[in-house]
Every structure is written in C-alpha cells, then in structure tokens.
Enzyme design. Structure first.
Site, PDB file in Angstrom:
ATOM      1  CG  ASP A   1      -0.270   0.010   2.519  1.00  9.35           C
ATOM      2  OD1 ASP A   1      -0.962   0.529   3.279  1.00  9.35           O
ATOM      3  OD2 ASP A   1       0.878  -0.377   2.628  1.00  9.35           O
TER       4      ASP A   1
ATOM      5  CG  ASP B   1       4.213   0.149   1.896  1.00  4.36           C
ATOM      6  OD1 ASP B   1       3.645   1.082   2.562  1.00  4.36           O
ATOM      7  OD2 ASP B   1       3.359  -0.953   1.834  1.00  4.36           O
TER       8      ASP B   1
ATOM      9  CG  ASN C   1       0.442   3.438   4.150  1.00  9.57           C
ATOM     10  OD1 ASN C   1       0.202   3.244   5.266  1.00  9.57           O
ATOM     11  ND2 ASN C   1       1.354   2.699   3.442  1.00  9.57           N
TER      12      ASN C   1
ATOM     13  CB  THR D   1       4.302  -4.290   3.045  1.00 12.40           C
ATOM     14  OG1 THR D   1       4.223  -3.843   1.792  1.00 12.40           O
ATOM     15  CG2 THR D   1       5.584  -5.510   3.007  1.00 12.40           C
TER      16      THR D   1
ATOM     17  CG  PHE E   1      -2.602   1.260   9.344  1.00 12.57           C
ATOM     18  CD1 PHE E   1      -2.265   0.812   7.980  1.00 12.57           C
ATOM     19  CD2 PHE E   1      -3.799   1.999   9.310  1.00 12.57           C
ATOM     20  CE1 PHE E   1      -2.966   1.216   6.782  1.00 12.57           C
ATOM     21  CE2 PHE E   1      -4.508   2.409   8.254  1.00 12.57           C
ATOM     22  CZ  PHE E   1      -4.088   2.196   6.824  1.00 12.57           C
ATOM     23  CG  ASN E   2      -0.283  -2.877   7.405  1.00 11.38           C
ATOM     24  OD1 ASN E   2      -0.513  -2.094   6.709  1.00 11.38           O
ATOM     25  ND2 ASN E   2       1.031  -3.569   7.216  1.00 11.38           N
TER      26      ASN E   2
ATOM     27  CG  HIS F   1       6.592  -0.091  10.380  1.00 12.13           C
ATOM     28  ND1 HIS F   1       6.641  -0.594  11.742  1.00 12.13           N
ATOM     29  CD2 HIS F   1       6.402   0.997  10.377  1.00 12.13           C
ATOM     30  CE1 HIS F   1       6.440   0.347  12.383  1.00 12.13           C
ATOM     31  NE2 HIS F   1       6.188   1.472  11.678  1.00 12.13           N
ATOM     32  CG  ASP F   2       5.659  -1.812   4.950  1.00  7.44           C
ATOM     33  OD1 ASP F   2       5.330  -0.940   4.364  1.00  7.44           O
ATOM     34  OD2 ASP F   2       5.164  -2.468   5.726  1.00  7.44           O
TER      35      ASP F   2
HETATM   36  O1  RIB Z   1       1.799  -0.106  11.158  1.00  8.03           O
HETATM   37  C1  RIB Z   1       2.707  -0.203   9.985  1.00  8.03           C
HETATM   38  C2  RIB Z   1       2.322  -0.416   8.412  1.00  8.03           C
HETATM   39  O2  RIB Z   1       1.025   0.577   8.254  1.00  8.03           O
HETATM   40  C3  RIB Z   1       3.124  -0.293   7.371  1.00  8.03           C
HETATM   41  O3  RIB Z   1       2.974  -1.228   6.562  1.00  8.03           O
HETATM   42  C4  RIB Z   1       2.949   0.964   6.855  1.00  8.03           C
HETATM   43  O4  RIB Z   1       3.182   1.273   5.738  1.00  8.03           O
HETATM   44  C5  RIB Z   1       1.579   1.169   7.136  1.00  8.03           C
HETATM   45  O5  RIB Z   1       0.863   0.445   5.984  1.00  8.03           O
HETATM   46 CA    CA Z   2       2.537  -0.690   4.230  1.00  2.00          CA
END
Ligand code: RIB
Ligand code: CA
Length: 305
Positions: free
Chosen positions: A10, A15, A39, A123, A164-165, A237-238
């Site tokens: 996203d 990413d 996102n 991701t 979030f994801n 993160h990703d």
């Molecule tokens: O919480 C982090 C995730 O949420 C990552 O994948 C970032 O790109 C958002 O999508």
């Molecule tokens: Ca992401």
C-alpha cells in the site's frame, strides 16, 4: 537460488523501501507487485507503486488489487504518509502502466503455477491475500510462505490495541491467520527495533543515485511525520519482511497461533497470540540484528540506478 516473491503493497514510505530492497537484492526474484488500498486509496497506492518501480528501473509487472477491505469501511493513513501516500519525493512523468487483470488473480495464478516456490510478502492490509485464499482454497497449502508486516503482541499504533495493517482489514487478517498457510508475522514487536536515525539519514543523504535521492526525500517527510506523532525516528516496518526473506538469520522468532479480535469494537484488529497449533503455524518476529539489516539496504542502493 533467489527467492521468488510477490509484493502486495500500500505504497507509502516504508513500502517504497521494501520495493527498493526486493528489486535491488540478488537474493530476491521479484515476480510482480500488487497495490492494495491502505495507507491511501488504491488509485494513489497504485500510482506510487508504479512511480517507484519506474524510477528504480524495476520491470516486474504491477497490478491493481482490492480497493477496499473485505467487510469494514475503508481507512487510510494520510496523517503519516501524506495526501499522495508518498509525500516528499518528486518523480519524472509516469510511463509504466499497471497490467490488465486483477492483482488477486495474478497472485492465484502465480502461486498455483509454481507450487511451493512463491513467497507472498504483503506489507499493507491483507485484503488481496484473503480474497486469493477465498477464491482458491488450495492456495494456503501451495504457497511457500506468507511473510507479512502487521500486528503486534503488545500495543498497537493505529489504536492502543491494533496495528494499522490489521486494523484496516481485520476480517481479511483473520482469514489469512486461520488459513493454515505457513506465516511469518513481522509485527511492531520487531519492526520498531529497526529505526532510521538522523545520523544514518544524513549519511544516506550523501548518496546521489536516483534511488537514493528518492529514498532520502521520502524519509525526510516520513521522519517529520513520525515525529509529529511522537516517534523519534521512523521504523522500517515493511522492509523487515524483505530482509527476512533475504536473510532470516537477521531475526529471532517465536511460534504462535494468531487470532484477530473482530467483535470487541475497542479492541478490533488486535492480534492475540495463542499456543501454536500445527494447522495455524505463525512465526512472530521478536528480535532484529540491525547490524545485518542496513547492509542489505545499502547493497540494494548499490545495485539500483
Ligand atoms: O503499521 C505499519 C504499517 O502500516 C506499514 O505497512 C505502513 O506502510 C502502514 O501500511
Ligand atoms: Ca505498508
């Protein structure tokens, strides 16, 4: 032998770094990239994905995936990633186009056409992966593994409980975690250990390639946005997912079964660790050796324009 992967992104800032690492590392054979809503809305995450792939010279096909979650209403993360979803860098005119056909069908056809060889690396929200599993129920037994960024055994980052994801499509995450596919969960427990600090960003700002210039402009925005939200440095993160595929020894993991809270509104999207069961094998990332992580990114920079 390079690991065959499909990225499901996203595209947002981290990413973008995952795409750079997947494209620039010899350990990875990037078969394709699917953009999903997360996102930002799909139109923007797809546009960003195409821009990044074109700029770094990545020829893998790019597909549009799901434009909304399976059941819940769509949420985005404009507060962190900006109005475009990838605020900061500027890109040349976009010529690379998305492939015809839906990204979910690309995932199904590629995994089923290469049994036990393809790793899915989502991701963003898991909407595409869940839809692929529902459309092709054999997929969980044919995919090599699913290495996903999402969840947390501790606190969340979108709510006090949910990352979030997972929060953005809890029902999809529940389908994936209960599918029986071999899963590696790169959650906040481990990704928040991989932080881009000011000294490192200043060092990378001296790199002058097109890819590094895009990275630096993106990270300057990402660092400022994270600081506005109480985080001193942005987390990678990703890219932790791509680093795990390239070199699993960078990370320590624990085996669990993961359930996703869907009923309690306050805790919606919380990932709950249960004792491992053979039919729901999830390795949860717990530790990262960052001294092994950053050289991967730097090698990807050296291999890209
Ligand atoms: O919480 C982090 C995730 O949420 C990552 O994948 C970032 O790109 C958002 O999508
Ligand atoms: Ca992401």
């Amino acid at each position: 032998m390079a690991e065959k992967i499909i990225l499901d992104v996203d595209t947002g800032h981290d990413d973008m770094v995952a795409i750079v690492m997947a494209s620039g590392l010899e350990e990875i054979d990037l078969l394709g990239v699917v953009a999903v809503a997360g996102n930002q809305v799909l139109e923007k995450t797809l546009h960003n994905t195409l821009n990044v792939c074109q700029l770094i010279g990545e020829s893998a096909p790019v597909f549009a995936g799901m434009d909304r979650p399976i059941i819940r209403e769509r949420v985005v993360a404009g507060d962190i990633h900006g109005k475009s979803g990838l605020d900061g860098p500027t890109f040349p005119p976009l010529n690379k186009q998305a492939e015809r056909g839906h990204g979910v069908n690309f995932i199904i056809d590629t995994v089923m056409g290469n049994p036990h060889e393809v790793t899915l690396v989502p991701t963003g929200p898991l909407s595409d992966i869940a839809m692929a599993i529902r459309l092709e129920p054999r997929l969980p037994k044919v995919v090599k593994q699913i290495v996903l960024m999402g969840g947390s055994l501790g606190a969340g980052n979108r709510t006090p409980y949910a990352e979030f994801n997972i929060f953005a499509d809890g029902e999809a995450a529940s389908i994936v975690f209960n599918s029986g596919a071999p899963i590696v969960m790169m959650g906040l427990d481990v990704t928040l250990q991989v932080l881009l600090d000011r000294e490192r960003l200043d060092r990378y700002s001296r790199f002058s390639s097109k890819t590094a210039t895009m990275f630096n402009a993106s990270m300057k925005h990402y660092m400022a946005a994270c600081r506005l939200h109480g985080a001193e440095y942005p987390a990678m993160h990703d890219p932790c997912c791509v680093a795990y595929v390239a070199d699993p020894t960078i990370f320590t993991t624990e085996e669990h079964s993961i359930e996703v809270e869907l009923k309690d509104e306050e805790r919606y999207g919380k990932t709950i660790a249960l004792p491992p069961t053979p039919n729901k094998p999830t390795l949860v990332g717990m530790g990262a050796d960052t001294s092994l992580f950053w050289p991967l990114l730097e090698r990807a920079f050296s291999n890209l324009p």
